[in-house]
Motif scaffolding. Structure first.
Motif, PDB file in Angstrom:
ATOM      1  N   ASP A  90       0.763  -0.873   0.269  1.00 39.97           N
ATOM      2  CA  ASP A  90       0.142  -0.045  -0.092  1.00 39.97           C
ATOM      3  C   ASP A  90       0.891   1.208   0.306  1.00 39.97           C
ATOM      4  N   TYR A 146       0.834   5.885  -0.229  1.00 40.56           N
ATOM      5  CA  TYR A 146      -0.412   6.506   0.579  1.00 40.56           C
ATOM      6  C   TYR A 146       0.149   7.959   0.207  1.00 40.56           C
ATOM      7  N   HIS A 147      -0.627   9.201  -0.210  1.00 51.65           N
ATOM      8  CA  HIS A 147      -0.249  10.485  -0.489  1.00 51.65           C
ATOM      9  C   HIS A 147       0.021  11.082   0.328  1.00 51.65           C
ATOM     10  N   ARG A 154       0.030   9.281   7.344  1.00 55.55           N
ATOM     11  CA  ARG A 154      -0.397   8.743   5.767  1.00 55.55           C
ATOM     12  C   ARG A 154      -1.662   9.265   5.284  1.00 55.55           C
ATOM     13  N   GLY A 155      -2.221   9.905   3.420  1.00 58.41           N
ATOM     14  CA  GLY A 155      -3.127  11.320   3.418  1.00 58.41           C
ATOM     15  C   GLY A 155      -3.986   9.863   2.829  1.00 58.41           C
ATOM     16  N   SER A 156      -4.368   9.583   1.907  1.00 52.70           N
ATOM     17  CA  SER A 156      -5.131   9.133   1.113  1.00 52.70           C
ATOM     18  C   SER A 156      -4.412   7.879   0.134  1.00 52.70           C
ATOM     19  N   ARG A 157      -4.856   6.731  -0.049  1.00 54.67           N
ATOM     20  CA  ARG A 157      -4.396   5.046  -0.485  1.00 54.67           C
ATOM     21  C   ARG A 157      -4.284   5.386  -2.239  1.00 54.67           C
ATOM     22  N   LEU A 158      -3.205   5.539  -2.944  1.00 56.58           N
ATOM     23  CA  LEU A 158      -3.249   5.470  -4.009  1.00 56.58           C
ATOM     24  C   LEU A 158      -3.278   3.988  -5.378  1.00 56.58           C
ATOM     25  N   GLY A 160      -3.428   9.253  -7.444  1.00 54.19           N
ATOM     26  CA  GLY A 160      -5.052   9.266  -6.938  1.00 54.19           C
ATOM     27  C   GLY A 160      -5.394  10.329  -7.081  1.00 54.19           C
ATOM     28  N   ALA A 190      -5.726  12.937  -4.502  1.00 54.84           N
ATOM     29  CA  ALA A 190      -5.003  13.978  -3.776  1.00 54.84           C
ATOM     30  C   ALA A 190      -3.700  13.927  -4.239  1.00 54.84           C
ATOM     31  N   ASN A 197       6.607  12.535  -3.600  1.00 54.00           N
ATOM     32  CA  ASN A 197       5.557  13.027  -3.273  1.00 54.00           C
ATOM     33  C   ASN A 197       5.296  14.010  -3.932  1.00 54.00           C
ATOM     34  N   ASN A 201       1.879  16.598  -5.790  1.00 54.83           N
ATOM     35  CA  ASN A 201       0.697  17.286  -5.767  1.00 54.83           C
ATOM     36  C   ASN A 201       0.593  17.834  -7.334  1.00 54.83           C
TER      37      ASN A 201
END
Length: 333
Positions: A2, A4-5, A14-18, A42, A44, A162, A164
């Motif tokens: 997994d 995450y963003h 952890r942010g949103s799963r990508l 994702g 995010a 990461n 954006n």
């Protein structure tokens, strides 16, 4: 695995799963083999994983030059910089990324290394496998090895970047474009010493990569004293004495690429002594100050800080150098 963003390899926030988008492409950045296994996308944002292969022979040469005893004996800032420059495991880099022609904005990055047992035996300087408290692989590095099927006959540097979105998210990308940029590394190119009669002295120094000659003109080196009473931690004594050097450099070079630094660490803060006791140093943090010259053409360099006034400071001239040129690659997904 997994991803995450705005996450990292070691379970950071952890942010949103990508969703993964397999890439599985390999290329050479100069002599460095780079694997781009996947990008994750994702709403995010996006994450890029990069795997850099490090030959065992390169790590062996580094550990022979810098054995454990020598590494533990490091004292001067320049020594630490040299170790980092020589270490093939210090492979951090930045990447600019576009998906389907849409550029993304880099938000953060993290890295982690994986080494085979033969390298651990060299690094621990013991014939047995690594014991508790010695150099050993992180579980997260093992997971990356399994997920991306990396060869266990060499060392690996894993980078996670990461990003954006700067526009509409690209959730089903068809093209990945990357611009790899090596991090700047400090390289000491010269030394000089200042005292009371510094004004007017000049120092010649050559850029370690280009050979371009620069002239440093020293204007003055004045003693300074800073009072930490209202800003330091309670119960701690801080070194208050240092020097501020005023200088100029010709031809002009960006302040981000040229610096002058004290060769010494200075004195460490120490705990205030109770009645009948001697103050003792505590911790590894040295105190330093930075300054800005009121004369636009001049630059300022602050020495390390000391408990007693200093009459002479030995300085080093430092250039920030990239070990590799930029590398642009594109893949059709």
């Amino acid at each position: 695995m997994d991803v995450y963003h705005n996450g990292n390899f070691r379970g950071g926030s952890r942010g949103s799963r990508l969703a993964p988008v397999p890439i599985q492409r390999t290329f050479l950045w100069e002599k460095q083999e780079i694997l781009v296994p996947a990008v994750y996308v994702g709403p995010a944002g996006a994450v890029l994983d990069v795997c850099a292969r490090i030959p065992v022979e390169d790590m062996a040469a580094f550990l022979k030059k810098w054995p454990r005893e020598r590494r533990l004996a490091l004292a001067a800032p320049e020594d630490y910089e040299q170790v980092d420059a020589d270490n093939p495991g210090s492979q951090d880099f930045l990447v600019e990324m576009s998906l389907d022609g849409t550029p993304l904005q880099l938000a953060s990055s993290s890295s982690i290394n994986w080494y085979p047992e033969s390298v651990f035996r060299m690094g621990n300087e013991a014939s047995a496998p690594a014991q508790e408290g010695e150099w050993a692989n992180d579980p997260e590095a093992e997971q990356l090895m399994e997920t991306y099927g990396c060869s266990r006959g060499c060392c690996w540097h894993f980078g996670r970047l990461n990003f954006n979105w700067t526009g509409e998210p690209v959730l089903s990308p068809k093209k990945l474009s990357l611009d790899f940029r090596a991090q700047l590394s400090p390289v000491t190119a010269g030394y000089f010493t200042t005292a009371a009669d510094t004004a007017g002295q000049t120092v010649k120094v050559a850029h370690p990569a280009t050979g371009q000659e620069y002239t440093v003109t020293l204007h003055e080196c004045l003693p300074i004293r800073h009072d930490f009473a209202d800003m330091g931690a309670p119960g701690v004594l801080y070194p208050e004495h240092g020097c501020m050097l005023s200088y100029s450099v010709s031809p002009e070079i960006s302040r981000d690429l040229f610096d002058i630094r004290d060769c010494a660490n200075g004195d460490k803060p120490r705990k205030k002594a109770a009645p009948g006791e001697h103050s003792r140093s505590d911790g590894a943090t040295a105190v330093f100050l930075a300054g800005k010259s009121p004369v636009p053409q001049r630059r300022m360099a602050a020495s390390s800080m000391y408990f007693e006034p200093v009459e002479e400071i030995r300085w080093r001239i430092v250039f920030q150098v990239r070990k590799k040129p930029h590398m642009e690659v594109s893949f059709v997904i």
